[in-house]
Design an enzyme around this catalytic site. Structure first.
Site, PDB file in Angstrom:
ATOM      1  N   LYS A  83       0.927  -1.075   0.067  1.00  0.00           N
ATOM      2  CA  LYS A  83      -0.023  -0.034   0.011  1.00  0.00           C
ATOM      3  C   LYS A  83       1.084   1.259   0.028  1.00  0.00           C
ATOM      4  CE  LYS A  83      -4.204   1.406   2.340  1.00  0.00           C
ATOM      5  NZ  LYS A  83      -4.646   1.259   3.623  1.00  0.00           N
TER       6      LYS A  83
HETATM    7  C1  E4P Z   1      -8.029   1.752   4.194  1.00  0.00           C
HETATM    8  O1  E4P Z   1      -7.258   1.141   3.300  1.00  0.00           O
HETATM    9  C2  E4P Z   1      -7.976   3.157   4.905  1.00  0.00           C
HETATM   10  O2  E4P Z   1      -6.800   3.303   5.233  1.00  0.00           O
HETATM   11  C3  E4P Z   1      -9.108   3.345   5.972  1.00  0.00           C
HETATM   12  O3  E4P Z   1     -10.308   2.958   5.107  1.00  0.00           O
HETATM   13  C4  E4P Z   1      -9.149   4.843   6.030  1.00  0.00           C
HETATM   14  O4  E4P Z   1     -10.338   5.016   7.029  1.00  0.00           O
HETATM   15  P1  E4P Z   1     -10.474   6.160   7.997  1.00  0.00           P
HETATM   16  O5  E4P Z   1     -10.503   7.470   7.012  1.00  0.00           O
HETATM   17  O6  E4P Z   1     -11.849   5.907   8.614  1.00  0.00           O
HETATM   18  O7  E4P Z   1      -9.269   6.379   8.816  1.00  0.00           O
END
Ligand code: E4P
Length: 214
Positions: A83
């Site tokens: 990622k």
């Molecule tokens: C997923 O890959 C993201 O990092 C995550 O959904 C972020 O979510 P948030 O905005 O609730 O922190």
């Protein structure tokens, strides 16, 4: 349709696995920090119970650093997806990973133009954040609509759209109506998706009436 669990919490992931609701897992540094484990240990623990893709995020922001860190993460397990935060060097690293056949997720996507660049760099996945857009009074699912429409216009794009920053069942419903590929959902929202007050009232009434059986 694929559902990923947006969590690094093993019990939350196990609960979703038990329901067949865990085609993969996404993590980020915030979620890993909540476990109290190192990044490596947290990712190893998740990979020991999840067969599907496990997304692990790099912290570096320069091309070489991202590439090196991503390679280290990808060595933890065969199902790791690297990622990468959306940024100039992140796109360069994404291209290199694509050439190496290593799956990537370009994350922190907040515009369709970012999604186009990530797809062209060879990202396996893009991760638009709907909840964080809603937080600043921009309708997050409109972005999903735009990216789905654009990618549909170009069949050669095989980048998957992962709806992230999901905060409510409506984010899932709206994005599913649009036709997003993957939803990454926190355990709390998965539980909310199960519930309806009329279901609870209906069960209570049936059980009450069952007491009148002869
Ligand atoms: C997923 O890959 C993201 O990092 C995550 O959904 C972020 O979510 P948030 O905005 O609730 O922190």
């Amino acid at each position: 349709m694929k559902i990923y669990v947006d969590s690094a919490d093993i019990s939350e992931i196990e609960s979703a696995l038990a329901l067949g609701l865990c085609d993969g897992v996404t993590t980020n540094p915030t979620l890993i920090a909540k476990t109290g484990k190192s990044m490596e240990q947290a990712i190893k623990d998740i990979c020991s119970i999840v067969d599907g893709p496990v997304h692990a995020e790099v912290l570096s922001l320069d091309e070489e650093g991202i590439f090196k860190e991503g390679l280290e993460l990808s060595r933890i397990s065969d199902n790791i997806v690297v990622k990468i935060p959306m940024c100039h060097d992140g796109l360069k690293a994404t291209k290199r990973f694509s050439e190496e056949g290593i799956d990537t997720n370009v994350t922190l996507i907040f515009s369709a133009s970012q999604a186009i660049l990530a797809a062209k760099a060879g990202a396996s996945n893009v991760c638009p954040f709907v909840g964080r857009l809603d937080d600043i009074s921009v309708t997050g699912t409109d972005l999903i609509d735009e990216i789905v429409s654009i990618f549909d216009n170009y069949p050669e794009i095989d980048t998957k759209i992962i709806v992230a920053s999901v905060r409510s069942p409506m984010h899932v419903i709206d994005s599913a109506l649009i036709g997003a590929d993957i939803f990454t959902i926190p355990g709390k929202v998965l539980t909310q998706m199960e519930k309806h007050p009329l279901t609870d009232a209906g069960i209570a009434k049936f059980l009450e009436d069952a007491k009148k059986f002869t």
